[in-house]
Scaffold this motif. Sequence first.
Motif, PDB file in Angstrom:
ATOM      1  N   UNK A   1     -13.060  -0.890  18.790  1.00 43.79           N
ATOM      2  CA  UNK A   1     -12.637   0.505  18.871  1.00 43.79           C
ATOM      3  C   UNK A   1     -12.217   0.832  20.302  1.00 43.79           C
ATOM      4  N   UNK A   2     -11.337   1.780  20.436  1.00 40.88           N
ATOM      5  CA  UNK A   2     -10.872   2.173  21.758  1.00 40.88           C
ATOM      6  C   UNK A   2     -11.967   3.014  22.433  1.00 40.88           C
ATOM      7  N   UNK A   3     -12.015   2.993  23.745  1.00 34.35           N
ATOM      8  CA  UNK A   3     -13.037   3.764  24.448  1.00 34.35           C
ATOM      9  C   UNK A   3     -12.874   5.255  24.205  1.00 34.35           C
ATOM     10  N   UNK A   4     -13.995   5.971  24.177  1.00 41.66           N
ATOM     11  CA  UNK A   4     -13.919   7.410  23.955  1.00 41.66           C
ATOM     12  C   UNK A   4     -13.955   8.186  25.271  1.00 41.66           C
ATOM     13  N   UNK A   5     -14.026   7.485  26.409  1.00 37.98           N
ATOM     14  CA  UNK A   5     -13.996   8.149  27.716  1.00 37.98           C
ATOM     15  C   UNK A   5     -13.493   7.148  28.767  1.00 37.98           C
ATOM     16  N   UNK A   6     -13.037   7.671  29.874  1.00 38.00           N
ATOM     17  CA  UNK A   6     -12.539   6.821  30.944  1.00 38.00           C
ATOM     18  C   UNK A   6     -13.672   6.127  31.687  1.00 38.00           C
ATOM     19  N   UNK A   7     -13.374   5.008  32.280  1.00 36.87           N
ATOM     20  CA  UNK A   7     -14.358   4.259  33.041  1.00 36.87           C
ATOM     21  C   UNK A   7     -14.439   4.811  34.456  1.00 36.87           C
ATOM     22  N   UNK A   8     -15.657   5.069  34.932  1.00 37.14           N
ATOM     23  CA  UNK A   8     -15.861   5.586  36.281  1.00 37.14           C
ATOM     24  C   UNK A   8     -16.032   4.391  37.224  1.00 37.14           C
ATOM     25  N   UNK A   9     -15.067   4.201  38.128  1.00 37.40           N
ATOM     26  CA  UNK A   9     -15.077   3.030  39.004  1.00 37.40           C
ATOM     27  C   UNK A   9     -15.677   3.326  40.371  1.00 37.40           C
ATOM     28  N   UNK A  10     -16.203   4.508  40.605  1.00 35.35           N
ATOM     29  CA  UNK A  10     -16.783   4.829  41.917  1.00 35.35           C
ATOM     30  C   UNK A  10     -18.236   4.528  41.985  1.00 35.35           C
TER      31      UNK A  10
END
Length: 92
Positions: free
Chosen positions: A83-92
């Motif tokens: 399934x596609x992610x339901x939120x963006x990935x936080x890279x900080x």
Amino acid sequence: MTDTSPPPPQAAGNLDYRVAHLAEHLASGDLGELGVRLEMRGDAVLLTGTVPSTQCRNEILRLAREELAGHPVHSDLLVAGTSSPDHGEDLT
């Protein structure tokens, strides 16, 4: 009286052959599953790895139970999350 003697050596060899045949069938058949590993644990066989779908896992288990009839088959097969992610990935 119950027979508690170990299986004859040819029975173990027969399981070796059946496991190898199943691995070859999984890799070369319609499923083309190279990520499934088969491990002998005594007279039982453990299937491990990740498969793309529930249908694929069910088909592999069906084939394993047919090919290895008379031996316990245990499964640690995981279904890959597609399934596609339901939120963006936080890279900080």
